[in-house]
Write an enzyme that holds these catalytic residues in place. Structure first.
Site, PDB file in Angstrom:
ATOM      1  N   ILE A 168       0.829  -1.201   0.000  1.00  0.00           N
ATOM      2  CA  ILE A 168       0.000   0.000   0.000  1.00  0.00           C
ATOM      3  C   ILE A 168       0.865   1.253   0.000  1.00  0.00           C
ATOM      4  O   ILE A 168       0.561   2.228  -0.691  1.00  0.00           O
ATOM      5  CB  ILE A 168      -0.952  -0.014   1.207  1.00  0.00           C
ATOM      6  CG1 ILE A 168      -2.034  -1.086   1.016  1.00  0.00           C
ATOM      7  CG2 ILE A 168      -1.613   1.346   1.404  1.00  0.00           C
ATOM      8  CD1 ILE A 168      -2.923  -1.285   2.228  1.00  0.00           C
ATOM      9  N   ASP A 216      11.567   4.287   4.955  1.00  0.00           N
ATOM     10  CA  ASP A 216      11.386   2.839   5.059  1.00  0.00           C
ATOM     11  C   ASP A 216      12.736   2.217   5.384  1.00  0.00           C
ATOM     12  O   ASP A 216      13.785   2.770   5.023  1.00  0.00           O
ATOM     13  CB  ASP A 216      10.858   2.271   3.734  1.00  0.00           C
ATOM     14  CG  ASP A 216      10.165   0.928   3.903  1.00  0.00           C
ATOM     15  OD1 ASP A 216      10.814  -0.019   4.402  1.00  0.00           O
ATOM     16  OD2 ASP A 216       8.984   0.813   3.538  1.00  0.00           O
ATOM     17  N   ASP A 236      13.600   3.395  10.548  1.00  0.00           N
ATOM     18  CA  ASP A 236      12.711   2.541  11.328  1.00  0.00           C
ATOM     19  C   ASP A 236      11.897   3.475  12.211  1.00  0.00           C
ATOM     20  O   ASP A 236      12.457   4.169  13.073  1.00  0.00           O
ATOM     21  CB  ASP A 236      13.531   1.572  12.183  1.00  0.00           C
ATOM     22  CG  ASP A 236      12.671   0.607  12.995  1.00  0.00           C
ATOM     23  OD1 ASP A 236      11.455   0.857  13.126  1.00  0.00           O
ATOM     24  OD2 ASP A 236      13.215  -0.382  13.518  1.00  0.00           O
ATOM     25  N   VAL A 237      10.583   3.528  12.025  1.00  0.00           N
ATOM     26  CA  VAL A 237       9.761   4.495  12.754  1.00  0.00           C
ATOM     27  C   VAL A 237       9.682   4.191  14.244  1.00  0.00           C
ATOM     28  O   VAL A 237       9.160   4.992  15.020  1.00  0.00           O
ATOM     29  CB  VAL A 237       8.338   4.601  12.164  1.00  0.00           C
ATOM     30  CG1 VAL A 237       8.397   5.097  10.725  1.00  0.00           C
ATOM     31  CG2 VAL A 237       7.594   3.280  12.277  1.00  0.00           C
ATOM     32  N   ASN A 256       1.964   5.452   7.045  1.00  0.00           N
ATOM     33  CA  ASN A 256       1.512   4.159   6.548  1.00  0.00           C
ATOM     34  C   ASN A 256       2.263   2.978   7.161  1.00  0.00           C
ATOM     35  O   ASN A 256       1.734   1.873   7.198  1.00  0.00           O
ATOM     36  CB  ASN A 256       1.663   4.126   5.024  1.00  0.00           C
ATOM     37  CG  ASN A 256       1.488   2.738   4.454  1.00  0.00           C
ATOM     38  OD1 ASN A 256       0.381   2.219   4.365  1.00  0.00           O
ATOM     39  ND2 ASN A 256       2.597   2.109   4.084  1.00  0.00           N
ATOM     40  N   SER A 262      -7.522   0.773   9.951  1.00  0.00           N
ATOM     41  CA  SER A 262      -7.869  -0.540   9.409  1.00  0.00           C
ATOM     42  C   SER A 262      -9.304  -0.869   9.774  1.00  0.00           C
ATOM     43  O   SER A 262      -9.846  -0.366  10.765  1.00  0.00           O
ATOM     44  CB  SER A 262      -6.943  -1.614   9.993  1.00  0.00           C
ATOM     45  OG  SER A 262      -7.409  -2.926   9.719  1.00  0.00           O
ATOM     46  N   TYR A 311      -3.196  -6.663  16.651  1.00  0.00           N
ATOM     47  CA  TYR A 311      -3.288  -5.750  15.512  1.00  0.00           C
ATOM     48  C   TYR A 311      -4.483  -4.814  15.666  1.00  0.00           C
ATOM     49  O   TYR A 311      -4.372  -3.601  15.445  1.00  0.00           O
ATOM     50  CB  TYR A 311      -3.413  -6.564  14.225  1.00  0.00           C
ATOM     51  CG  TYR A 311      -3.425  -5.736  12.969  1.00  0.00           C
ATOM     52  CD1 TYR A 311      -2.263  -5.103  12.515  1.00  0.00           C
ATOM     53  CD2 TYR A 311      -4.587  -5.586  12.218  1.00  0.00           C
ATOM     54  CE1 TYR A 311      -2.272  -4.347  11.358  1.00  0.00           C
ATOM     55  CE2 TYR A 311      -4.609  -4.844  11.062  1.00  0.00           C
ATOM     56  CZ  TYR A 311      -3.447  -4.217  10.634  1.00  0.00           C
ATOM     57  OH  TYR A 311      -3.458  -3.466   9.484  1.00  0.00           O
ATOM     58  N   LYS A 321      -4.628  -0.632  15.836  1.00  0.00           N
ATOM     59  CA  LYS A 321      -5.362   0.157  14.851  1.00  0.00           C
ATOM     60  C   LYS A 321      -6.514   0.930  15.487  1.00  0.00           C
ATOM     61  O   LYS A 321      -6.886   2.019  15.024  1.00  0.00           O
ATOM     62  CB  LYS A 321      -5.865  -0.743  13.715  1.00  0.00           C
ATOM     63  CG  LYS A 321      -4.729  -1.262  12.834  1.00  0.00           C
ATOM     64  CD  LYS A 321      -3.902  -0.128  12.232  1.00  0.00           C
ATOM     65  CE  LYS A 321      -2.818  -0.633  11.306  1.00  0.00           C
ATOM     66  NZ  LYS A 321      -2.039   0.467  10.669  1.00  0.00           N
ATOM     67  N   THR A 342      -9.435  -5.924   4.103  1.00  0.00           N
ATOM     68  CA  THR A 342      -8.319  -6.822   3.802  1.00  0.00           C
ATOM     69  C   THR A 342      -7.833  -6.534   2.390  1.00  0.00           C
ATOM     70  O   THR A 342      -8.570  -6.666   1.421  1.00  0.00           O
ATOM     71  CB  THR A 342      -8.752  -8.295   3.917  1.00  0.00           C
ATOM     72  OG1 THR A 342      -9.251  -8.523   5.237  1.00  0.00           O
ATOM     73  CG2 THR A 342      -7.573  -9.213   3.674  1.00  0.00           C
TER      74      THR A 342
END
Length: 248
Positions: free
Chosen positions: A19, A38, A52-53, A79, A131, A144, A148, A176
Site C-alpha cells: 500500500i 522505510d 525505522d519508525v 503508513n 484498518s 493488531y 489500529k 483486507t
C-alpha cells in the site's frame, strides 16, 4: 490542467512496498515530490531515507533530511505498520511492544518531527493508516486490532489539536487488502486458495481491496481542495464495516 499536488512535498512511511508504494506512486503521479521513509530501499524514483519508525533518532534524522533535500514538507502519510496474528493470549510481551512502537508510537514520532515544517505549509495534511480492524471485531487479530483502534483515536485527537494550526488530520481504514503481508499469510495456510476465498467472501464486494484503491483515498484526504474534511476515518473496505448483506 495543474496536478493537484504540484509543488508539494509528501512523506510516505513504509513506502517501499504494498500500500505504501502505491500511495507514493499515486502522489507522485499527481505532481508531488515524494520521500519514502522505510527500512528497505523502495527501488523506484522517489527520494529515500532509511528509517525505522520505532526509533526517534532515526525518525528525526530522516524527516530533517527530507526537509533539507526537498525544501519543505506539506503532506505526511503515516503508513508504516506491522501485522500480528492471534487472540489476546497469542502474542508475547515483546510482540505487543514492537507492534505498539511501530503502528502507534511510530505515527506520533513522524508527525511530531514533521510538525514544524507542516505549520509552514499553506495546505498541510496528515493521513494515518487505520484498518477495518479498528471498527469491526476480526478473529485472530487482537494485537493488531488494538493498535489500529489506537490509530483511530489518535487521528481524531490530532485533528482536534492541529486544525487551528492549519494542519488537517484524517485516516484511511482499509479492509483486507491484496498486499505482500496477506500474500505471506495465504502462503502459510493449509489451503491457500480456500483461505483467499474466505477473505474475499467476508467483504461484501467479494474481493480483496487493491492497494491502488487505498492510495486514491489517501490522495483525496491529502488534497488541499478538501479543506473541510477533517478528523475523518474513510473506509476502503468494500462495505465490510457498514453493510450487512443477505448471504448469496
Amino acid at each position: 490542467m495543474t496536478a493537484r499536488f504540484e509543488g508539494r512535498v509528501a512523506i510516505v512511511t513504509g513506502g517501499a512496498s504494498g500500500i505504501g508504494a502505491a500511495i507514493a506512486d499515486c502522489l507522485a503521479a499527481e505532481g508531488a515530490r515524494v520521500a519514502v521513509l522505510d527500512r528497505e530501499d523502495p527501488a523506484n524514483q522517489h527520494h529515500w531515507e532509511a528509517c525505522d519508525v520505532a526509533s526517534s533518532e532515526q525518525v528525526e534524522r530522516a524527516v530533517a533530511a527530507v526537509a533539507s533535500a526537498l525544501g519543505r514538507i506539506d503532506i505526511v502519510v503515516n503508513n508504516a505498520g506491522i501485522g500480528a496474528q492471534g487472540d489476546v493470549a497469542g502474542n508475547p510481551d515483546e510482540e505487543w511492544a514492537r507492534a505498539w512502537e511501530v503502528n502507534v508510537a511510530g505515527m506520533a514520532r513522524v508527525s511530531r518531527a514533521a510538525l514544524p515544517h507542516l505549520r509552514e505549509s499553506d495546505a498541510a495534511a496528515i493521513v494515518n493508516m487505520a484498518s477495518i480492524a479498528a471498527t469491526a471485531g476480526i478473529q485472530q487479530r487482537a494485537l493488531y486490532s488494538a493498535t489500529k483502534g489506537a490509530v483511530l483515536a489518535l487521528t481524531r485527537a490530532m485533528a482536534a489539536d492541529h486544525l487551528q494550526q492549519g494542519i488537517r488530520v484524517n485516516c484511511v481504514s482499509p479492509g483486507t487488502a491484496d498486499t505482500p503481508w496477506i500474500g505471506r499469510l495465504l502462503a502459510q495456510a493449509p489451503d491457500p486458495e480456500a483461505e483467499r476465498a474466505a477473505l474475499e467472501a467476508r467483504q461484501p464486494h467479494g474481493r480483496l481491496v487493491a492497494a491502488a484503491e487505498v492510495a486514491q483515498a489517501v490522495a483525496y484526504l491529502a488534497d488541499p481542495a478538501n479543506r473541510s474534511t477533517v478528523g475523518v476515518c474513510l473506509p476502503v473496505d468494500g462495505g465490510m464495516d457498514a453493510l450487512r448483506l443477505r448471504p448469496r
